[in-house]
Design a protein around this motif. Sequence first.
Motif, PDB file in Angstrom:
ATOM      1  N   LEU A 149       0.824  -1.202   0.000  1.00  6.22           N
ATOM      2  CA  LEU A 149       0.000   0.000   0.000  1.00  6.22           C
ATOM      3  C   LEU A 149       0.863   1.260   0.000  1.00  6.22           C
ATOM      4  CD1 LEU A 149      -2.798  -1.117   2.496  1.00  6.22           C
ATOM      5  CD2 LEU A 149      -2.761  -1.326   0.029  1.00  6.22           C
ATOM      6  N   LYS A 150       2.183   1.056   0.145  1.00  8.63           N
ATOM      7  CA  LYS A 150       3.149   2.157  -0.023  1.00  8.63           C
ATOM      8  C   LYS A 150       3.050   3.254   1.028  1.00  8.63           C
ATOM      9  CE  LYS A 150       4.670   0.705  -4.229  1.00  8.63           C
ATOM     10  NZ  LYS A 150       4.291  -0.693  -4.022  1.00  8.63           N
ATOM     11  N   LEU A 151       2.484   2.939   2.170  1.00  2.16           N
ATOM     12  CA  LEU A 151       2.439   3.941   3.241  1.00  2.16           C
ATOM     13  C   LEU A 151       3.609   3.692   4.191  1.00  2.16           C
ATOM     14  CD1 LEU A 151       1.143   6.166   4.978  1.00  2.16           C
ATOM     15  CD2 LEU A 151      -0.306   4.431   5.998  1.00  2.16           C
ATOM     16  N   LYS A 169     -14.278  14.308   6.705  1.00  2.00           N
ATOM     17  CA  LYS A 169     -15.222  14.227   5.590  1.00  2.00           C
ATOM     18  C   LYS A 169     -14.802  13.151   4.587  1.00  2.00           C
ATOM     19  CE  LYS A 169     -13.305  18.276   3.172  1.00  2.00           C
ATOM     20  NZ  LYS A 169     -12.280  18.655   4.132  1.00  2.00           N
ATOM     21  N   ASP A 170     -13.554  12.707   4.694  1.00  2.00           N
ATOM     22  CA  ASP A 170     -13.086  11.640   3.803  1.00  2.00           C
ATOM     23  C   ASP A 170     -12.952  10.304   4.512  1.00  2.00           C
ATOM     24  OD1 ASP A 170     -12.800  12.723   1.220  1.00  2.00           O
ATOM     25  OD2 ASP A 170     -11.203  14.002   2.004  1.00  2.00           O
ATOM     26  N   LEU A 171     -13.562  10.221   5.661  1.00  3.38           N
ATOM     27  CA  LEU A 171     -13.399   9.003   6.445  1.00  3.38           C
ATOM     28  C   LEU A 171     -14.760   8.546   6.926  1.00  3.38           C
ATOM     29  CD1 LEU A 171     -10.767   7.594   7.375  1.00  3.38           C
ATOM     30  CD2 LEU A 171     -11.044   8.743   9.552  1.00  3.38           C
ATOM     31  N   TYR A 172     -15.074   7.322   6.653  1.00  2.00           N
ATOM     32  CA  TYR A 172     -16.305   6.795   7.199  1.00  2.00           C
ATOM     33  C   TYR A 172     -16.002   5.395   7.696  1.00  2.00           C
ATOM     34  CZ  TYR A 172     -21.275   6.264   7.858  1.00  2.00           C
ATOM     35  OH  TYR A 172     -22.504   6.083   8.422  1.00  2.00           O
ATOM     36  N   ILE A 181      -7.078   3.637   9.156  1.00  2.00           N
ATOM     37  CA  ILE A 181      -7.280   5.094   9.063  1.00  2.00           C
ATOM     38  C   ILE A 181      -6.100   5.792   8.369  1.00  2.00           C
ATOM     39  CG2 ILE A 181      -7.521   7.247  10.368  1.00  2.00           C
ATOM     40  CD1 ILE A 181      -9.195   5.730  12.408  1.00  2.00           C
ATOM     41  N   PRO A 182      -4.860   5.544   8.818  1.00  2.00           N
ATOM     42  CA  PRO A 182      -3.753   6.255   8.159  1.00  2.00           C
ATOM     43  C   PRO A 182      -3.700   5.944   6.665  1.00  2.00           C
ATOM     44  CG  PRO A 182      -2.978   5.234  10.173  1.00  2.00           C
ATOM     45  CD  PRO A 182      -4.365   4.716   9.931  1.00  2.00           C
ATOM     46  N   TYR A 183      -3.912   4.698   6.340  1.00  2.00           N
ATOM     47  CA  TYR A 183      -3.859   4.351   4.928  1.00  2.00           C
ATOM     48  C   TYR A 183      -5.013   4.979   4.138  1.00  2.00           C
ATOM     49  CZ  TYR A 183      -4.273   2.168   0.549  1.00  2.00           C
ATOM     50  OH  TYR A 183      -4.414   2.016  -0.788  1.00  2.00           O
ATOM     51  N   LEU A 184      -6.211   4.940   4.695  1.00  2.00           N
ATOM     52  CA  LEU A 184      -7.375   5.505   4.005  1.00  2.00           C
ATOM     53  C   LEU A 184      -7.147   6.984   3.695  1.00  2.00           C
ATOM     54  CD1 LEU A 184     -10.229   3.846   6.094  1.00  2.00           C
ATOM     55  CD2 LEU A 184      -9.528   3.251   3.771  1.00  2.00           C
ATOM     56  N   LEU A 185      -6.510   7.686   4.628  1.00  2.00           N
ATOM     57  CA  LEU A 185      -6.250   9.106   4.421  1.00  2.00           C
ATOM     58  C   LEU A 185      -5.088   9.322   3.461  1.00  2.00           C
ATOM     59  CD1 LEU A 185      -6.747  10.241   8.070  1.00  2.00           C
ATOM     60  CD2 LEU A 185      -8.283  10.589   6.141  1.00  2.00           C
ATOM     61  N   PHE A 186      -4.069   8.506   3.662  1.00  2.00           N
ATOM     62  CA  PHE A 186      -2.903   8.579   2.782  1.00  2.00           C
ATOM     63  C   PHE A 186      -3.338   8.393   1.326  1.00  2.00           C
ATOM     64  CE2 PHE A 186       0.153   5.732   0.593  1.00  2.00           C
ATOM     65  CZ  PHE A 186       1.213   6.624   0.436  1.00  2.00           C
ATOM     66  N   SER A 187      -4.277   7.474   1.096  1.00  2.00           N
ATOM     67  CA  SER A 187      -4.704   7.211  -0.276  1.00  2.00           C
ATOM     68  C   SER A 187      -5.513   8.385  -0.840  1.00  2.00           C
ATOM     69  CB  SER A 187      -5.523   5.920  -0.351  1.00  2.00           C
ATOM     70  OG  SER A 187      -6.753   6.107   0.303  1.00  2.00           O
ATOM     71  N   LYS A 188      -5.935   9.291   0.031  1.00  2.00           N
ATOM     72  CA  LYS A 188      -6.633  10.491  -0.448  1.00  2.00           C
ATOM     73  C   LYS A 188      -5.695  11.682  -0.510  1.00  2.00           C
ATOM     74  CE  LYS A 188     -11.103   9.090  -0.316  1.00  2.00           C
ATOM     75  NZ  LYS A 188     -11.689   8.384   0.829  1.00  2.00           N
ATOM     76  N   LYS A 225      -6.702  -3.381  -0.368  1.00  2.00           N
ATOM     77  CA  LYS A 225      -5.831  -3.365  -1.542  1.00  2.00           C
ATOM     78  C   LYS A 225      -6.675  -3.390  -2.825  1.00  2.00           C
ATOM     79  CE  LYS A 225      -2.038  -4.048  -4.049  1.00  2.00           C
ATOM     80  NZ  LYS A 225      -1.384  -2.818  -4.488  1.00  2.00           N
ATOM     81  N   PHE A 226      -7.679  -4.233  -2.819  1.00  2.00           N
ATOM     82  CA  PHE A 226      -8.549  -4.330  -3.989  1.00  2.00           C
ATOM     83  C   PHE A 226      -9.261  -3.016  -4.257  1.00  2.00           C
ATOM     84  CE2 PHE A 226     -12.984  -4.961  -5.385  1.00  2.00           C
ATOM     85  CZ  PHE A 226     -12.735  -5.325  -6.692  1.00  2.00           C
ATOM     86  N   LEU A 227      -9.847  -2.454  -3.186  1.00  2.00           N
ATOM     87  CA  LEU A 227     -10.591  -1.208  -3.366  1.00  2.00           C
ATOM     88  C   LEU A 227      -9.681  -0.072  -3.803  1.00  2.00           C
ATOM     89  CD1 LEU A 227     -13.055  -1.407  -0.385  1.00  2.00           C
ATOM     90  CD2 LEU A 227     -13.587  -1.568  -2.813  1.00  2.00           C
ATOM     91  N   ASN A 228      -8.460  -0.104  -3.261  1.00  2.62           N
ATOM     92  CA  ASN A 228      -7.513   0.938  -3.626  1.00  2.62           C
ATOM     93  C   ASN A 228      -7.159   0.856  -5.118  1.00  2.62           C
ATOM     94  OD1 ASN A 228      -5.322   2.894  -3.335  1.00  2.62           O
ATOM     95  ND2 ASN A 228      -4.032   1.117  -3.649  1.00  2.62           N
ATOM     96  N   ASP A 229      -6.873  -0.344  -5.570  1.00  2.63           N
ATOM     97  CA  ASP A 229      -6.394  -0.482  -6.943  1.00  2.63           C
ATOM     98  C   ASP A 229      -7.511  -0.562  -7.964  1.00  2.63           C
ATOM     99  OD1 ASP A 229      -4.055  -0.592  -5.647  1.00  2.63           O
ATOM    100  OD2 ASP A 229      -3.494  -2.609  -6.246  1.00  2.63           O
ATOM    101  N   PHE A 230      -8.636  -1.145  -7.584  1.00  2.00           N
ATOM    102  CA  PHE A 230      -9.593  -1.513  -8.602  1.00  2.00           C
ATOM    103  C   PHE A 230     -11.028  -1.052  -8.392  1.00  2.00           C
ATOM    104  CE2 PHE A 230      -6.278  -4.813  -8.425  1.00  2.00           C
ATOM    105  CZ  PHE A 230      -5.725  -4.606  -9.671  1.00  2.00           C
ATOM    106  N   SER A 231     -11.289  -0.317  -7.313  1.00  2.00           N
ATOM    107  CA  SER A 231     -12.696  -0.039  -7.045  1.00  2.00           C
ATOM    108  C   SER A 231     -13.329   0.816  -8.140  1.00  2.00           C
ATOM    109  CB  SER A 231     -12.875   0.623  -5.685  1.00  2.00           C
ATOM    110  OG  SER A 231     -12.272   1.877  -5.692  1.00  2.00           O
TER     111      SER A 231
END
Length: 320
Positions: A149-151, A169-172, A181-188, A225-231
Amino acid sequence: MGRRDIKLSVVIPLYNEENNLDLLYSELKESLKDFEYEIIFVDDGSQDNSFEILKKFSESDSKVKIIQLAKNFGQSAAFQAGFDKASYDTIITLDADLQNDPMDIEKMVDHLVEKNLDMVVGWRKKRKDPFFSKKLPSFFANLFISKFLKLQIHDTGCSLKVFRKEILKDLYLYGQMHRFIPYLLFSKGYKISEIPVKHRKRYRGKTKYGFARIIKVLLDMITVKFLNDFSTNPIYMIGGLSVFSFISGILSFILLILMKIFYQMDMTGNPLLLISIFLFLISLQLLMIGLLSEILVRTYYESTKKSVYRIKNFIENDKK
Ligand code: UDP
Ligand code: MG
């Protein structure tokens, strides 16, 4: 900017932590004395005396707010419930079991402000947890997060975090997603950093997670990983696998023909090939169904913003 200008909402999910709350509360007050703050305790359906103890705090201290969830919804939902009630711009999260040291809050907030970051994550450099059930699986989870995930954060699972409210607002959060959480934000594209924090043994109460967590986190990692790359482009993955299986089918068919031509082998008498193709197709289908349902579930929760918790009581003592 002086400390007094920074207002903190401290969000603490807890589940059956009656023996830790008194000490936690006094340590918190001590560590927050330079700040303007509120403490939001989220009682995640405790069956012990936790809620009564919290109520006592709130009776004499208007900075204490309590959210009592109607049942045990899990740590992610509890965090989300706390975030939804947070009134200040900087949010702190930590565990209620005293494994995090509230005295670290100050330097984390300073780091956030000085470096103008969106989030600072605690790094439990000397982690005081059992090796096989916690440290080892965490090691692999963090390895996965940094490699795939490269974080570049050592310890994404540390509950002690400081962040700006805007990120919410970018986290649910639901399920077990608080671990990401850190990854979800990092990906944004948010700016995240870490600093080493103290970690203590759990002296009172029991851990709420056993070995089942390892399996859940593993499955979550695949999903993330799937959602990050392919969602947004599921066809890349699903189509890719489909091409792969198509090519495998052709290759096995060619092999079958070659065996027939050069070894005069009976095509229908060569079951191994068919069995493997059969098994492969089944696993492919299962994978597709799993991923599709994952997309459906997330569409459901994220587009409808459906609540993952139900609050039974919200106590806010307003006599200042
Ligand atoms: N917790 C919660 N709801 C749950 C499980 C845990 O609010 O369903 C809280 C728990 O009370 C603690 C924090 O989440 O404050 C972390 O849990 P725990 O210490 O058991 O996790 P560990 O440190 O063992 O990973
Ligand atoms: Mg703990």
